[in-house]
Design a protein around this motif. Structure first.
Motif, PDB file in Angstrom:
ATOM      1  N   ALA A  83       0.832  -1.202   0.000  1.00  0.00           N
ATOM      2  CA  ALA A  83       0.000   0.000   0.000  1.00  0.00           C
ATOM      3  C   ALA A  83       0.870   1.257   0.000  1.00  0.00           C
ATOM      4  N   ALA A  84       1.946   1.214   0.772  1.00  0.00           N
ATOM      5  CA  ALA A  84       2.825   2.383   0.843  1.00  0.00           C
ATOM      6  C   ALA A  84       3.479   2.653  -0.512  1.00  0.00           C
ATOM      7  N   VAL A  85       3.973   1.600  -1.133  1.00  0.00           N
ATOM      8  CA  VAL A  85       4.634   1.780  -2.431  1.00  0.00           C
ATOM      9  C   VAL A  85       3.635   2.306  -3.450  1.00  0.00           C
ATOM     10  N   SER A  86       2.452   1.755  -3.434  1.00  0.00           N
ATOM     11  CA  SER A  86       1.433   2.199  -4.384  1.00  0.00           C
ATOM     12  C   SER A  86       1.119   3.679  -4.174  1.00  0.00           C
ATOM     13  N   ARG A  87       0.974   4.061  -2.923  1.00  0.00           N
ATOM     14  CA  ARG A  87       0.627   5.455  -2.618  1.00  0.00           C
ATOM     15  C   ARG A  87       1.755   6.403  -3.049  1.00  0.00           C
ATOM     16  N   LEU A  88       2.987   5.974  -2.814  1.00  0.00           N
ATOM     17  CA  LEU A  88       4.135   6.853  -3.084  1.00  0.00           C
ATOM     18  C   LEU A  88       4.492   6.904  -4.559  1.00  0.00           C
ATOM     19  N   THR A  89       3.950   5.993  -5.352  1.00  0.00           N
ATOM     20  CA  THR A  89       4.312   5.936  -6.767  1.00  0.00           C
ATOM     21  C   THR A  89       3.093   6.063  -7.666  1.00  0.00           C
ATOM     22  N   ASP A  90       2.050   6.652  -7.137  1.00  0.00           N
ATOM     23  CA  ASP A  90       0.820   6.816  -7.931  1.00  0.00           C
ATOM     24  C   ASP A  90       0.351   5.502  -8.528  1.00  0.00           C
ATOM     25  N   GLY A  91       0.522   4.450  -7.762  1.00  0.00           N
ATOM     26  CA  GLY A  91       0.046   3.146  -8.218  1.00  0.00           C
ATOM     27  C   GLY A  91       0.935   2.471  -9.239  1.00  0.00           C
ATOM     28  N   GLU A  92       2.077   3.093  -9.536  1.00  0.00           N
ATOM     29  CA  GLU A  92       2.935   2.567 -10.611  1.00  0.00           C
ATOM     30  C   GLU A  92       3.923   1.509 -10.128  1.00  0.00           C
ATOM     31  N   GLY A  93       4.436   1.659  -8.935  1.00  0.00           N
ATOM     32  CA  GLY A  93       5.450   0.738  -8.445  1.00  0.00           C
ATOM     33  C   GLY A  93       6.848   1.302  -8.610  1.00  0.00           C
ATOM     34  N   ALA A  94       7.815   0.583  -8.052  1.00  0.00           N
ATOM     35  CA  ALA A  94       9.205   1.035  -8.043  1.00  0.00           C
ATOM     36  C   ALA A  94       9.886   0.736  -9.379  1.00  0.00           C
ATOM     37  N   ASP A  95      10.831   1.594  -9.743  1.00  0.00           N
ATOM     38  CA  ASP A  95      11.649   1.337 -10.934  1.00  0.00           C
ATOM     39  C   ASP A  95      12.698   0.267 -10.649  1.00  0.00           C
ATOM     40  N   ALA A  96      13.269   0.342  -9.463  1.00  0.00           N
ATOM     41  CA  ALA A  96      14.290  -0.635  -9.077  1.00  0.00           C
ATOM     42  C   ALA A  96      14.015  -1.070  -7.654  1.00  0.00           C
ATOM     43  N   LEU A  97      14.250  -2.341  -7.410  1.00  0.00           N
ATOM     44  CA  LEU A  97      14.099  -2.882  -6.059  1.00  0.00           C
ATOM     45  C   LEU A  97      15.398  -3.588  -5.712  1.00  0.00           C
ATOM     46  N   LEU A  98      15.976  -3.230  -4.570  1.00  0.00           N
ATOM     47  CA  LEU A  98      17.209  -3.866  -4.127  1.00  0.00           C
ATOM     48  C   LEU A  98      16.874  -4.694  -2.895  1.00  0.00           C
ATOM     49  N   ASP A  99      16.863  -5.992  -3.056  1.00  0.00           N
ATOM     50  CA  ASP A  99      16.542  -6.818  -1.896  1.00  0.00           C
ATOM     51  C   ASP A  99      17.803  -7.161  -1.131  1.00  0.00           C
ATOM     52  N   THR A 100      17.865  -6.696   0.089  1.00  0.00           N
ATOM     53  CA  THR A 100      18.983  -7.048   0.964  1.00  0.00           C
ATOM     54  C   THR A 100      18.478  -7.826   2.168  1.00  0.00           C
ATOM     55  N   SER A 101      17.202  -8.192   2.134  1.00  0.00           N
ATOM     56  CA  SER A 101      16.601  -8.816   3.310  1.00  0.00           C
ATOM     57  C   SER A 101      16.885 -10.306   3.383  1.00  0.00           C
ATOM     58  N   GLY A 102      17.080 -10.926   2.239  1.00  0.00           N
ATOM     59  CA  GLY A 102      17.216 -12.373   2.250  1.00  0.00           C
ATOM     60  C   GLY A 102      15.964 -13.061   2.754  1.00  0.00           C
ATOM     61  N   ASN A 103      14.881 -12.347   2.677  1.00  0.00           N
ATOM     62  CA  ASN A 103      13.623 -12.909   3.167  1.00  0.00           C
ATOM     63  C   ASN A 103      12.849 -13.496   2.001  1.00  0.00           C
ATOM     64  N   ARG A 104      12.550 -14.783   2.118  1.00  0.00           N
ATOM     65  CA  ARG A 104      11.952 -15.486   0.993  1.00  0.00           C
ATOM     66  C   ARG A 104      10.627 -14.881   0.556  1.00  0.00           C
ATOM     67  N   SER A 105       9.761 -14.592   1.489  1.00  0.00           N
ATOM     68  CA  SER A 105       8.455 -14.091   1.051  1.00  0.00           C
ATOM     69  C   SER A 105       8.590 -12.671   0.499  1.00  0.00           C
ATOM     70  N   ALA A 106       9.547 -11.919   1.018  1.00  0.00           N
ATOM     71  CA  ALA A 106       9.776 -10.581   0.457  1.00  0.00           C
ATOM     72  C   ALA A 106      10.201 -10.703  -1.006  1.00  0.00           C
ATOM     73  N   LEU A 107      11.106 -11.634  -1.276  1.00  0.00           N
ATOM     74  CA  LEU A 107      11.568 -11.820  -2.652  1.00  0.00           C
ATOM     75  C   LEU A 107      10.433 -12.283  -3.561  1.00  0.00           C
ATOM     76  N   GLU A 108       9.613 -13.167  -3.031  1.00  0.00           N
ATOM     77  CA  GLU A 108       8.529 -13.704  -3.868  1.00  0.00           C
ATOM     78  C   GLU A 108       7.489 -12.637  -4.182  1.00  0.00           C
ATOM     79  N   ASN A 109       7.360 -11.707  -3.269  1.00  0.00           N
ATOM     80  CA  ASN A 109       6.373 -10.650  -3.440  1.00  0.00           C
ATOM     81  C   ASN A 109       6.906  -9.465  -4.249  1.00  0.00           C
ATOM     82  N   ALA A 110       8.217  -9.436  -4.445  1.00  0.00           N
ATOM     83  CA  ALA A 110       8.843  -8.267  -5.063  1.00  0.00           C
ATOM     84  C   ALA A 110       8.226  -7.869  -6.410  1.00  0.00           C
ATOM     85  N   PRO A 111       7.960  -8.797  -7.325  1.00  0.00           N
ATOM     86  CA  PRO A 111       7.431  -8.373  -8.631  1.00  0.00           C
ATOM     87  C   PRO A 111       6.160  -7.538  -8.526  1.00  0.00           C
ATOM     88  N   SER A 112       5.353  -7.822  -7.525  1.00  0.00           N
ATOM     89  CA  SER A 112       4.085  -7.074  -7.415  1.00  0.00           C
ATOM     90  C   SER A 112       4.310  -5.624  -7.022  1.00  0.00           C
TER      91      SER A 112
END
Lengths: 349, 349, 349, 349
Positions: free
Chosen positions: B229-258
């Protein structure tokens, strides 16, 4: 809001004949928005038309409203426009492209042969109370960005485009020749792209001082100092990674390759009066340099607006004079004859 | 300066068996420099070796000095070294590559199969009084940069490299998942590359506060807030241009494309414990996303040092603990068990 | 195999003093291989040294073996060499770079200031029975590639590098000025990169005929035909996407921008005798052209060898003369004075 | 030429309900051309709509003309069209984009959210006697290119786009998974971009034979041979530089990283039925691979037409069946149930 039928505009009739006069408010096409212009900068190309009545193949054969660095408020939208509403504050990107040709389709729309660019005969500009633009070239600005700053996104765009074409990146050293409005804002664009070392050269102390406010790491007055020596000292004898020439000075351009690191890139933005420039190709080949022409810009406005909105760069420092539309002639006079003091003249219609 | 025969070093003998003990000062090869180490950060990979005795195919079979985020003073140079003199202050790039293979020759030396990387068995690291490195990997730092800052150029390099691989540019929105040292310094790298909007997510308030000191435009605590919700609000619903995953969290990675804008790029830096990650390819294809593995870095140190030297980013804010070499075990304990408070532990040998 | 102590070599003592004489077989370093040279082409730079004793800052002050387009059989390997065995058939990439500097590390090793390039004073070349080269610059060739073809990988590399720097891609139109060996092989490189339309110009009918064998889609004899008109006709008035100048002809270079499509790129490979070239910058800026110096090549040999091995291009068509080492002086004479008939002279030591 | 009011068209009413029936000839907009369709291929997406009535979020709620791989003759032009005349032979690029959004302007118009793509509900396709298209998406073809070949430029475009996104260049090894029409034509695109080594895999001998006609250097039947072993053997254990997956096979996609060279790129073109794909991220990170979604194509038609016109590739070898419009249902049946024999079914309206 009621749109009047006529408006005041700064109309160039011929060389040295610029009149602020009443003209018709331009017609709104179905994809257009009508903007109440709130700020419009005087650009060197406006001055050139004023002084000579032409730039290259473009000749002022009929009265033309000048100005292409503009921002304002949307007051009416065409019937097909969904993206903007009256009341929106916008920066105007002043070249409307076809969206159909190979250049448009491949992302280099600045090369579109069908472009209609403000204040390029026979297209009217925006130094007027109102201007129309196709909605997709009216870019919303946040409330924190003033109209004057938004008008500067146009010259900032030139710097952003030049920085892209010369691959300015974090870690690189950028040399900007000329500290006029384009050069000063190219400094900002280069810093914003990550260049930590940005060197500028000019002959006017005032402009070099402004460059320092905008974050150059070295400002060289070439009237008193040796640019080549300075660049060599600041780069351990290696030279600049990128050089952005905004001086339009022939000998500066001819000397540029000697100031470069191997593999560097030279952006040619300013054109010398006599446009013949002689390069020692031995240096160009031995260093594997690129000499890159820069023609306007493409896909720069969103980035330029964000740059200004970031608040990191006092871009308005380049504006030395604010004048109402009625005093546009005075503004042109300042732009032409007070280069030691004035940098960017901003008209507030 | 007289070089002693032995030195103190933090030596990992096996999982959970780290000893600060006296070992031989390493031998100096003809192309090497010997560095009196003044700062060496504890990295998550050091901790992983400590906890398990291995990372993937790399197993600690013999005592190994840990640490690869190091800076110090050159105290001796090999016979073929002309570029550095004793007394030089340097940041150490900790992987020595062959310079001969196709990866080295094409500019991707991080992929060199012959690399000898600090604190990767059987290569010793730099958490010791002295370390050797081939001279071309000892990068001079200006006097204004402290050794502690210089040691951070290593994790900063990961961010620079990830930002390059995902084409971070002025005007773009970058989302960083995870606010550990790598994530926090990736924020700096992204901002330095021109991203005006940088969003970070984590679960520890302290880390998110540090992110704000480093210039994120939004910090999202995913324990309490909805990141999508935060990303959507901050990007007018468009999403991020680049995402840098440093979390090593599996569900975070799986959710990243959305969370991405069409055409965006996802950098995978952190590895989940179980390294299997399931992607909905429909989203990856429909948005034409790139999922990009990031392996260390190449050609980042000069840019990283300049980033720190620019003084624009308080990178040392990530350092929460400074400890002498004798207390290295305490430092590992902090790194492992105080994630709510500690971020980067810096050892000062 | 027993390596002799001495060998025959073509040694340039001074301008116009080239002797095939007995010299010592070069010493083998630990990373080197010794190659029994089987083919070595005469290049224009060899001829230039022969005619004037110098090229720019490089002066023949001591006897120097000429030749840098070579291939042969490995007959001995240095003690650290694991990648090659005696008996290996190799193409020699003739510039040994340091692998340590920023240019080497970033993938542009052709700009390495420490490069030791064959037949560039004071470095010996390969027009001899034997030559040494660091093992990583001896590229294995398949059995289907002859030594003469393999020797051509050197000039082919120039074309590959120029095509990369000018972004030759499928769908593009490439104009090659000059149909000497470099120009003819640049045709092959351009076609191999996907250019369907390749136009070449020269004054010698024989060379233009050879160009047709190598797959140009149009060959223009500028003695009788108007190149500008031909390019315009063949590109619907748009101009070329990329122009590779191998002519070293000043007026050709000066005229090049007028032959280009907007957004195109000009590669400058050949140097005019007087290296001053005057460009109309108005055209360069208006079309947003890049004028790109091309200095040797980097990372081209694997691709060049595969290009030859593909069998799609009869590259050996550029070889008009095969001569034994003893007749090297005759070869130089042919290269200098029979341009209407001879293209590439290949010496078979 | 007189344009009739009605025409025959292959109309999908619902899953498994495809009727060749009389419908209105589509209306011609001012920027459009009307094309007498002469060839239209059946694509896997047409079949998918036929079988299920939907693809993802696109559902056939109203009768829709199928087909998007089309070519034909212009028979009428809209009032604003100057670039084409009746009689022109054209390949139809079947997605009309807005030319206004950030994706269109930046050269990635395949990501335009406003695109109207043939045979994607509710937009009609071209498997009919006539079709309209905006003039800038009707690409002229030379006389030497047949309509059937021109219709193939659409699937060829997918290959060109995938090859660009994975940086296929001369010297590289490309692995294509799946030898259906997309895979076979991706082979051609990869070869045309300079890849000398192109390996393909499938289970149907007929398709692998066709791949050999199209120039693969190795064809692997994964029913009988071990692909990993073959790739390793053909690449000296290094793996492929680029992998283009057209198989839509989940386990093939999951296994893809293991077949790659370090630094390689995987293009995901085909979607598995269940679109969840699980990657071992350790391999993706360790090799620094890119997994790149491929969504249609942009700026490929001119290159695709030139590729076909070059005559170097017998692309029509993928067409196994030619049928008149009346027998479209039979064509779908062949496409669905004769994969061992049929590859591309071409309808000739």
């Amino acid at each position: 809001m009621t749109i009047p039928k006529t408006m005041k505009a700064a109309v160039l009739h011929a060389a040295h004949d610029l009149r602020v006069e009443e003209v018709r408010v331009p017609a709104l096409g179905p994809e257009d928005v009508l903007v109440r212009v709130r700020a419009c900068g005087i650009c060197a190309s406006d001055v050139h038309y004023y002084e000579t009545g032409a730039i290259g193949r473009y000749v002022v054969n009929a009265p033309m409203i000048v100005g292409h660095e503009a921002a304002g408020e949307v007051v009416a939208v065409g019937e097909q426009v969904a993206s903007l509403q009256p009341g929106a504050r916008v920066a105007i990107e002043p070249g409307v492209t076809c969206g159909r040709c190979r250049y448009c389709k491949s992302g280099r729309y600045n090369l579109c042969p069908q472009v209609e660019f403000y204040a390029t005969p026979p297209v009217h500009g925006a130094m007027a109370e109102y201007a129309v633009i196709r909605a997709d070239f009216a870019h919303p600005i946040p409330d924190t960005v003033s109209y004057e700053q938004a008008a500067l996104v146009e010259p900032i765009s030139v710097g952003i485009h030049a920085a892209r074409l010369t691959d300015v990146q974090p870690g690189k050293t950028v040399l900007v020749l000329g500290a006029g409005p384009i050069g000063l804002l190219a400094v900002v664009a280069a810093r914003h792209a990550g260049a930590e070392q940005v060197i500028i050269s000019d002959v006017y102390p005032k402009r070099l001082e402004t460059a320092e406010r905008l974050g150059v790491t070295a400002a060289v007055n070439v009237r008193t100092d040796d640019l080549a020596a300075a660049v060599s000292r600041l780069t351990d004898g290696e030279g600049a990674d990128a050089l952005l020439d905004t001086s339009g000075n022939r000998s500066a351009l001819e000397n540029a390759p000697s100031l470069m690191r191997r593999g560097g890139a030279i952006a040619v933005i300013g054109l010398p009066e006599n446009d013949a420039v002689t390069y020692r190709m031995n240096t160009v080949v031995d260093k594997e340099l690129a000499i890159q022409g820069v023609f306007r810009y493409a896909n720069t406005y969103p980035a330029g607006i964000r740059l200004v909105a970031s608040g990191q760069y006092p871009v308005e420092a380049v504006i030395t004079d604010y004048l109402p539309l009625d005093r546009t002639n005075e503004g042109f006079d300042v732009a032409m004859h007070q280069k030691d003091r004035a940098i960017k003249v901003m008209i507030l219609p």
